[in-house]
Design an enzyme around this catalytic site. Structure first.
Site, mmCIF file in Angstrom:
data_model
loop_
_atom_site.group_PDB
_atom_site.id
_atom_site.type_symbol
_atom_site.label_atom_id
_atom_site.label_comp_id
_atom_site.label_asym_id
_atom_site.label_seq_id
_atom_site.Cartn_x
_atom_site.Cartn_y
_atom_site.Cartn_z
ATOM 1 N N PRO A 2 22.516 36.266 111.121
ATOM 2 C CA PRO A 2 22.673 37.484 110.137
ATOM 3 C C PRO A 2 21.238 38.111 110.065
ATOM 4 O O PRO A 2 20.276 37.694 109.590
ATOM 5 C CB PRO A 2 23.126 37.060 108.840
ATOM 6 N N GLU A 3 21.492 39.430 110.288
ATOM 7 C CA GLU A 3 20.055 40.464 109.767
ATOM 8 C C GLU A 3 20.125 40.926 108.423
ATOM 9 O O GLU A 3 21.082 40.540 107.786
ATOM 10 C CB GLU A 3 20.047 41.351 110.952
#
Length: 283
Positions: A2-3
Site C-alpha cells: 500500500p502506498e
C-alpha cells in the site's frame, strides 16, 4: 505494498473510532510479524487512550496517553478492519476470529479494530512519542510530499547531478517520503517525463513542475479512497476505486490517454519494478 494514499485512507477510516478512545484490551495473537513485537505489547497498549492518529510516509502512528507511540506498517497484505462502530460510519458486526487476525484492539466505545495479515509482512512497534522521529524506520525519511517541507527547491537540489533514472529518484524515501511505484508512474505521465530520463539531466523548470503534480496525484487518490490493488482494503472493508483512473499503471499495450497522442503504453522493468509509460509523449 500500500502506498501513501492507501495508508492515509486507512488512517482516516480509523480516526473516528480510535482518536480520543481508550483501548480497553489488546489481543496479540502471535509473537511477531515481519519482526518480533515489542516486549509486553498487549500490556503496554491495554488501558491507554489514543490521543492522536497520524501518518508518516507509509506508517500509521498512534500516540498514546502513556507517552508511547504505536507504529503500524501494513506490509503487502495487512488490513485494519473496523467492526461494531458506535458512531455509525461502519455497518459490520463483530466477525468471527480468522486465522490471520494477529492483533485485535477492543476499544472502550465498543468498536473493534482487527489487524489481519495473511503474508505477515506487516509490522508493529512501540516507541517513546517525544523521540519517535528518531526511530530507525522514520529517521531516514525525507519530507512528506503533501507537507510544507516538500517544495520545488528541495526537489531540484535533490536531483542536481544525480545520474539515476528519475523513477528511481522519486522512489528514494530519502528524497521524498511515501511515494511508491504506482503514483510515481502516474506522476511522470502527467509531467510528460520518461521514467528512463536521468534525474540530473532534467531541466530545472520541469523538475519544479513535478511538485504540484505529485500533490495532485496523491490528493486525487486519497479522495478516491486508495487504489485497492491486490489485498488493500479501506478500514471499513470496502474497496477503493482509484485504479480505474490510472493513465498508465497496469495498462501495457493500451492506447495513450493524452489528447492527440497516438502512442501505446509500454512496460519496462527498473530496479525490479514495472514502470508503465508512453514512449511517444513522455520524453
Amino acid at each position: 505494498m500500500p502506498e501513501l494514499p492507501e495508508v492515509e485512507t486507512v488512517r482516516r477510516g480509523l480516526a473516528p473510532v480510535m482518536e480520543g478512545v481508550v483501548i480497553s484490551r489488546a489481543d496479540v495473537n502471535r509473537p511477531d510479524l515481519r519482526w518480533p513485537f515489542p516486549e509486553r505489547m498487549a500490556e503496554r497498549l491495554t488501558g491507554q487512550r489514543v490521543e492522536r492518529l497520524r501518518r508518516r510516509s507509509k506508517y500509521i502512528l498512534a500516540d498514546l496517553s502513556s507517552g508511547e507511540t504505536l507504529l503500524v506498517h501494513l506490509g503487502m497484505s495487512g488490513r485494519m478492519l473496523v467492526s461494531g462502530d458506535p458512531v455509525g460510519n461502519f455497518v459490520h458486526e463483530h466477525p468471527a476470529a480468522e486465522k490471520h487476525d494477529h492483533v485485535v484492539f477492543h476499544m472502550e466505545n465498543g468498536a473493534r479494530i482487527t489487524f489481519n495479515d495473511p503474508r505477515r509482512f506487516g509490522a508493529m512497534d512501540l516507541m517513546t512519542t517525544a523521540t519517535a522521529h528518531e526511530h530507525k524506520l522514520l529517521a531516514v525519511l525525507g519530507p512528506e510530499p503533501l507537507g510544507n517541507d516538500f517544495h520545488e527547491a528541495i526537489l531540484c537540489n535533490a536531483f542536481e547531478g544525480r545520474n539515476t533514472p528519475v523513477k528511481s529518484a522519486l522512489l528514494d524515501q530519502h528524497i521524498v517520503a511515501g511515494l511508491g511505484n504506482i503514483y510515481v508512474c502516474e506522476t511522470l505521465f502527467r509531467a510528460g517525463i520518461s521514467p528512463k530520463r536521468k534525474a540530473g539531466h532534467i531541466a530545472t523548470p520541469r523538475v519544479a513542475a513535478l511538485v504540484p503534480i505529485i500533490r495532485t496525484v496523491l490528493k486525487e487518490a486519497i479522495e478516491a479512497g486508495g487504489s485497492s490493488l491486490r489485498d488493500f482494503r479501506q478500514a471499513d472493508g470496502e474497496l477503493g476505486y482509484f485504479q480505474h483512473s490510472f493513465d498508465v499503471y497496469g495498462r501495457e499495450g493500451a492506447p495513450c490517454r493524452r489528447d492527440g497522442c497516438e502512442g501505446t503504453i509500454a512496460r519496462i522493468v527498473q530496479s525490479g519494478r514495472s514502470s508503465f509509460y508512453c514512449p511517444v509523449c513522455q520524453r
